[in-house]
Design an enzyme around this catalytic site. Structure first.
Site: not given
Ligand code: GLU
Length: 307
Positions: A246-250
């Protein structure tokens, strides 16, 4: 042609990222390595989450990565088919209007359920004679249509080509599930099943986050008089915290790698290495993987971010 028909079914809810592409790569190779056909199906029925331009972006990314396909469909252009299927299920007494809100359903749970899958005990099963009666009962809220699983249906079992035997006692764990949000609308389950049947899909290769959604799809396929395809659920790409990418992983969007000057072969190579088909950091074209593709080489564990 071998008779194998596979499909890539992106939802245009965001840009294509490494996780989507790894699954599509396995699906495409699985079909092409058997001389099969590939269908591209844009699953754009999730209106609040669909993003403008995401479908065109996904097509551009897939082509850049070397994917091709034989037929292309867009679900929002196929609503008549879903409406007809819903009418057929109603005709068989297998769909009924339900006025329960999500909150009603949540508070009726006897045990906590994971994800979106809520058990529905059938509160509205024989409650309304018609859609209009149900609509009047909760106006201005709208009822939904539910599939009548009933209490006596035996467990649904299937042998997943990758994940192995899977069995679910749907009468106890799932109950009557939603088919459509509104009178003539279609939810994900109904649309996917109608399309897989109409398009002659012989095997569904997709992420194993959808394993739990499969028994409901099998029930709908059979209720429509069809035969469900074979299923092949493969592990997802996960971030360092073990959760799906997801976005939080970059930023792992394909468009971003491309904008940064990465070549498509680097991305395909990095993903192919996670599947055990080539050494790490080898640059390789998708088509060239046909020579080394092997489903059984794909690790059973979720895959870490390779780039
Ligand atoms: N469109 C769905 C998704 O992107 C996949 C549906 C399916 O493969 O059945 O998650």
């Amino acid at each position: 042609m071998s008779g194998y028909v596979g499909r890539l079914a992106p939802s245009p809810t965001g840009a294509l990222h490494l996780g989507n592409v790894r699954t599509f790569m396995i699906a495409w190779l699985r079909a092409r390595s058997q001389g099969g056909n590939v269908i591209l199906r844009i699953e754009d029925l999730d209106h609040p989450r669909d993003r403008p331009g995401a479908a065109a972006g996904a097509i551009e990314d897939l082509k850049w990565l070397g994917f091709d396909w034989d037929e292309e469909y867009v679900q929002s252009e196929r609503k008549d088919l879903y409406r007809d299927a819903l009418a057929a299920l109603r005709g068989k007494g297998l769909a009924y209007p339900c006025v329960c809100s999500r909150r009603d359903v949540e508070s009726a749970q006897s045990a906590p359920h994971e994800g979106d899958q809520l058990f529905y005990p059938g509160t509205c099963r024989d409650r309304f004679a018609s859609w209009d009666e149900a609509r009047r009962a909760i106006a201005p809220r709208r009822p939904c249509w539910r599939f009548r699983v009933g209490n006596d249906v035996p467990p649904v079992a299937f042998d997943d080509v990758f994940a192995g035997h899977f069995e679910e006692d749907v009468a106890k764990t799932l109950g009557d599930f939603p088919l459509a949000r509104d009178e003539g609308g279609a939810g994900y389950t109904l649309a996917v099943v109608v399309d897989d049947l109409a398009m002659g899909v012989t095997e569904v290769v997709r992420g194993d986050d959808l394993l739990a959604a499969t028994p409901a799809q099998i029930l709908v396929a059979r209720a429509l008089g069809g035969r469900e395809p074979a299923y092949c659920h493969v592990p997802l790409v996960v971030g360092p915290d073990g959760r799906r990418l997801a976005k939080r992983h970059g930023d792992t969007r394909i468009a971003s790698y491309r904008a940064a000057g990465r070549r498509s072969g680097e991305i395909i190579g990095a993903l192919a290495a996670t599947c055990g088909w080539c050494r790490t950091n080898e640059e390789v074209a998708l088509r060239d993987l046909l020579a080394c593709f092997s489903l059984s080489a794909v690790p059973k564990a979720p895959c870490g971010v390779p780039l």
